[in-house]
Design an enzyme around this catalytic site. Structure first.
Site, PDB file in Angstrom:
ATOM      1  N   HIS A 236      -2.504   1.548   6.427  1.00  0.00           N
ATOM      2  CA  HIS A 236      -1.523   0.459   6.221  1.00  0.00           C
ATOM      3  C   HIS A 236      -1.604   0.036   7.395  1.00  0.00           C
ATOM      4  O   HIS A 236      -1.182   0.308   8.420  1.00  0.00           O
ATOM      5  CB  HIS A 236      -0.249   1.229   5.753  1.00  0.00           C
ATOM      6  CG  HIS A 236       0.712  -0.448   5.658  1.00  0.00           C
ATOM      7  ND1 HIS A 236       1.151  -0.628   4.124  1.00  0.00           N
ATOM      8  CD2 HIS A 236       1.133  -1.391   6.284  1.00  0.00           C
ATOM      9  CE1 HIS A 236       1.878  -1.710   4.201  1.00  0.00           C
ATOM     10  NE2 HIS A 236       1.714  -2.097   5.547  1.00  0.00           N
TER      11      HIS A 236
ATOM     12  N   HIS B  98       0.211   2.743  -6.533  1.00  0.00           N
ATOM     13  CA  HIS B  98       1.472   3.487  -6.504  1.00  0.00           C
ATOM     14  C   HIS B  98       1.818   3.906  -7.686  1.00  0.00           C
ATOM     15  O   HIS B  98       2.168   2.900  -8.658  1.00  0.00           O
ATOM     16  CB  HIS B  98       2.454   2.805  -5.775  1.00  0.00           C
ATOM     17  CG  HIS B  98       2.047   2.438  -4.321  1.00  0.00           C
ATOM     18  ND1 HIS B  98       2.547   3.175  -3.240  1.00  0.00           N
ATOM     19  CD2 HIS B  98       1.326   1.302  -3.862  1.00  0.00           C
ATOM     20  CE1 HIS B  98       1.997   2.517  -2.210  1.00  0.00           C
ATOM     21  NE2 HIS B  98       1.283   1.408  -2.613  1.00  0.00           N
TER      22      HIS B  98
ATOM     23  N   HIS C 170      -5.920  -2.766   1.475  1.00  0.00           N
ATOM     24  CA  HIS C 170      -5.058  -4.051   1.221  1.00  0.00           C
ATOM     25  C   HIS C 170      -5.345  -5.002   2.152  1.00  0.00           C
ATOM     26  O   HIS C 170      -4.402  -5.740   2.702  1.00  0.00           O
ATOM     27  CB  HIS C 170      -3.707  -3.930   0.544  1.00  0.00           C
ATOM     28  CG  HIS C 170      -2.717  -2.888   1.326  1.00  0.00           C
ATOM     29  ND1 HIS C 170      -2.629  -2.908   2.786  1.00  0.00           N
ATOM     30  CD2 HIS C 170      -2.058  -1.812   1.007  1.00  0.00           C
ATOM     31  CE1 HIS C 170      -1.970  -2.007   2.974  1.00  0.00           C
ATOM     32  NE2 HIS C 170      -1.419  -1.154   2.114  1.00  0.00           N
TER      33      HIS C 170
ATOM     34  N   LYS D  69      -3.079   9.366   4.555  1.00  0.00           N
ATOM     35  CA  LYS D  69      -2.510   7.740   4.609  1.00  0.00           C
ATOM     36  C   LYS D  69      -1.986   7.730   5.950  1.00  0.00           C
ATOM     37  O   LYS D  69      -0.980   8.521   6.190  1.00  0.00           O
ATOM     38  CB  LYS D  69      -1.887   7.503   3.291  1.00  0.00           C
ATOM     39  CG  LYS D  69      -1.217   6.043   3.510  1.00  0.00           C
ATOM     40  CD  LYS D  69      -2.214   5.118   3.260  1.00  0.00           C
ATOM     41  CE  LYS D  69      -1.517   3.547   3.210  1.00  0.00           C
ATOM     42  NZ  LYS D  69      -1.048   3.251   1.987  1.00  0.00           N
TER      43      LYS D  69
ATOM     44  N   ASP E 102      -3.292  -1.897  -4.928  1.00  0.00           N
ATOM     45  CA  ASP E 102      -1.852  -1.704  -4.732  1.00  0.00           C
ATOM     46  C   ASP E 102      -1.026  -2.012  -5.477  1.00  0.00           C
ATOM     47  O   ASP E 102       0.190  -2.678  -5.428  1.00  0.00           O
ATOM     48  CB  ASP E 102      -1.737  -2.371  -3.480  1.00  0.00           C
ATOM     49  CG  ASP E 102      -0.757  -2.154  -2.396  1.00  0.00           C
ATOM     50  OD1 ASP E 102      -0.297  -1.101  -2.409  1.00  0.00           O
ATOM     51  OD2 ASP E 102      -0.242  -3.008  -1.659  1.00  0.00           O
TER      52      ASP E 102
ATOM     53  N   HIS F 165      -6.744   2.487  -4.685  1.00  0.00           N
ATOM     54  CA  HIS F 165      -5.165   2.524  -3.829  1.00  0.00           C
ATOM     55  C   HIS F 165      -4.078   1.906  -4.972  1.00  0.00           C
ATOM     56  O   HIS F 165      -3.982   0.792  -5.342  1.00  0.00           O
ATOM     57  CB  HIS F 165      -5.380   1.285  -2.657  1.00  0.00           C
ATOM     58  CG  HIS F 165      -4.165   1.356  -1.927  1.00  0.00           C
ATOM     59  ND1 HIS F 165      -4.065   1.192  -0.683  1.00  0.00           N
ATOM     60  CD2 HIS F 165      -2.601   1.078  -2.441  1.00  0.00           C
ATOM     61  CE1 HIS F 165      -2.810   1.100  -0.303  1.00  0.00           C
ATOM     62  NE2 HIS F 165      -1.952   1.132  -1.241  1.00  0.00           N
TER      63      HIS F 165
HETATM   64  O1  DOR Z   1       3.969  -4.283  -1.251  1.00  0.00           O
HETATM   65  C1  DOR Z   1       3.868  -3.028  -1.131  1.00  0.00           C
HETATM   66  N1  DOR Z   1       4.587  -2.169  -1.854  1.00  0.00           N
HETATM   67  N2  DOR Z   1       3.247  -2.614  -0.016  1.00  0.00           N
HETATM   68  C2  DOR Z   1       3.150  -1.312   0.252  1.00  0.00           C
HETATM   69  O2  DOR Z   1       2.619  -1.110   1.585  1.00  0.00           O
HETATM   70  C3  DOR Z   1       4.083  -0.510  -0.225  1.00  0.00           C
HETATM   71  C4  DOR Z   1       4.433  -0.921  -1.491  1.00  0.00           C
HETATM   72  C5  DOR Z   1       5.185   0.067  -2.471  1.00  0.00           C
HETATM   73  O3  DOR Z   1       5.154   1.261  -2.363  1.00  0.00           O
HETATM   74  O4  DOR Z   1       6.303  -0.374  -2.848  1.00  0.00           O
HETATM   75 ZN    ZN Z   2       0.003   0.499  -1.346  1.00  0.00          ZN
END
Ligand code: DOR
Ligand code: ZN
Length: 345
Positions: A131, A10, A169, A94, A242, A8
């Site tokens: 989520h 980004h 998460h 997702k 995450d 997981h």
């Molecule tokens: O803290 C987070 N940041 N939680 C999420 O679900 C998305 C992520 C983000 O893309 O910044």
């Molecule tokens: Zn995330």
């Protein structure tokens, strides 16, 4: 240990992608790349194009494979999703409840809207990543994960008992119990930060935007439950950072963004936690075995080296023209150092 994967992350897009992707790729062989771009990754074509941008940004010598995810909306098309899965573009879908977090405005407003999609995913064996927070503003933010289990996840499980899913998460004792009490088709990822901070970290002598993420860190008893789950050796719990970078200006703001950028020292952070729990021997299962087994993918053959040699985490990490990001553990000393991929001779 065996080279780990991040189930997981980004990676963002554009200049931020270029600045952060190698932090993930130098440690992890594969990563599940979250689709919450603006606009989100909702089609096979968009996922192929995003994958190509990641491949163009990554240092190819690191041997990194991005695994792409389809962002579900109220209008998702089961045929498009099945095609993406069959063509090896989509690894999973997702579910973001609409407005739950960053770039989730196009998310699902009611799970009734995606019942045909979930039925198709159940039939073809495609995992659903959740989520797990309700967005009902009358629910206290610290209760949104537990209420999601009652109102949403239990219903998905009852209606689609053959659906493979990952509770992403997780942050609560309730989520740990839900995953443990569900069958082998339900697993969870656990972040490095939820293993180390509780909700006090956000208010330590003042408001601390770099400790704010979603789901928000909870009370200490929840953190302890997550630590027990992570080091338990159960194949249902695996690594998902995450890692979610936002430039400093976006965090240190009157309305700061949610997200903790932990990619640069992720495996070192997990190693610190596992060592404190007397379970360093279980790190390999959590980081490199449980995830691929759940996804039905081969284990990585490469090995990495972690040395017991302290490393000082910088207070900021430059992300080029965009500015800088504050990493998780900023200014701290960690006791394990990632020394790279082991040579194969
Ligand atoms: O803290 C987070 N940041 N939680 C999420 O679900 C998305 C992520 C983000 O893309 O910044
Ligand atoms: Zn995330």
């Amino acid at each position: 240990m065996r080279r780990p994967d991040d189930w997981h992350v980004h990676l963002r897009d554009g200049a931020m992608l270029a600045a952060v992707v190698n932090h993930t790729a130098r440690q992890f062989a594969r990563a599940i790349v979250m689709p919450n771009l603006a606009p989100p990754v909702t089609t096979v074509a968009a996922a192929r194009a995003y994958r190509a941008r990641i491949e163009a940004a990554v240092d190819t010598a690191l041997g990194f494979t991005p695994l792409m995810i389809c962002y579900l909306t109220d209008h998702s098309d089961p045929d498009e999703i099945e095609r993406g899965f069959a063509e090896g573009v989509f690894t999973a879908c997702k579910l973001y409840p609409a407005h739950a977090t960053t770039n989730s405005a196009h998310g699902v407003s009611d799970i009734g809207a995606i019942s045909a999609v979930l039925a198709r995913m159940e039939r073809i064996g495609m995992p659903l990543l959740l989520h797990g927070e309700v967005t009902d503003p009358t629910i206290d933010i610290f209760d949104r994960e537990a209420v999601f289990i009652e109102r949403v996840y239990a219903r998905i499980q009852a209606d689609f008992p053959g659906l493979r899913s990952v509770f992403e998460h997780i942050t609560t004792v309730e989520a740990v119990a839900f995953v443990e009490n569900s069958g082998p088709l339900v697993a969870a990822t656990i972040t490095p930060h939820h293993l180390r901070i509780n909700r006090n970290a956000m208010f330590d002598g003042g408001i601390r935007p770099h400790a704010y993420c979603l789901p928000v860190a909870k009370r200490e008893r929840h953190r302890l439950a997550l630590r027990r789950a992570a080091v338990s050796g159960s194949p249902k719990f695996f690594l998902g950072t995450d890692s979610a970078p936002h430039i400093i200006a976006a965090k240190e703001s009157a309305c700061g963004c949610a997200g903790i950028f932990n990619a640069p020292f992720a495996i070192e952070s997990y190693a610190a936690t596992f060592e404190e729990e007397g379970a360093i021997d279980r790190l390999e299962g959590f980081a490199a075995e449980h995830g691929p087994r759940f996804y039905g993918l081969p284990l990585n053959e490469e090995r990495i080296v972690l040395e017991r040699d302290p490393i000082d985490v910088p207070t900021t990490i430059d992300v080029g023209a965009a500015g800088a990001v504050v990493p998780f553990h900023a200014g701290e000393r960690l006791q394990w150092r990632y020394a790279g991929i082991a040579s194969s001779d």
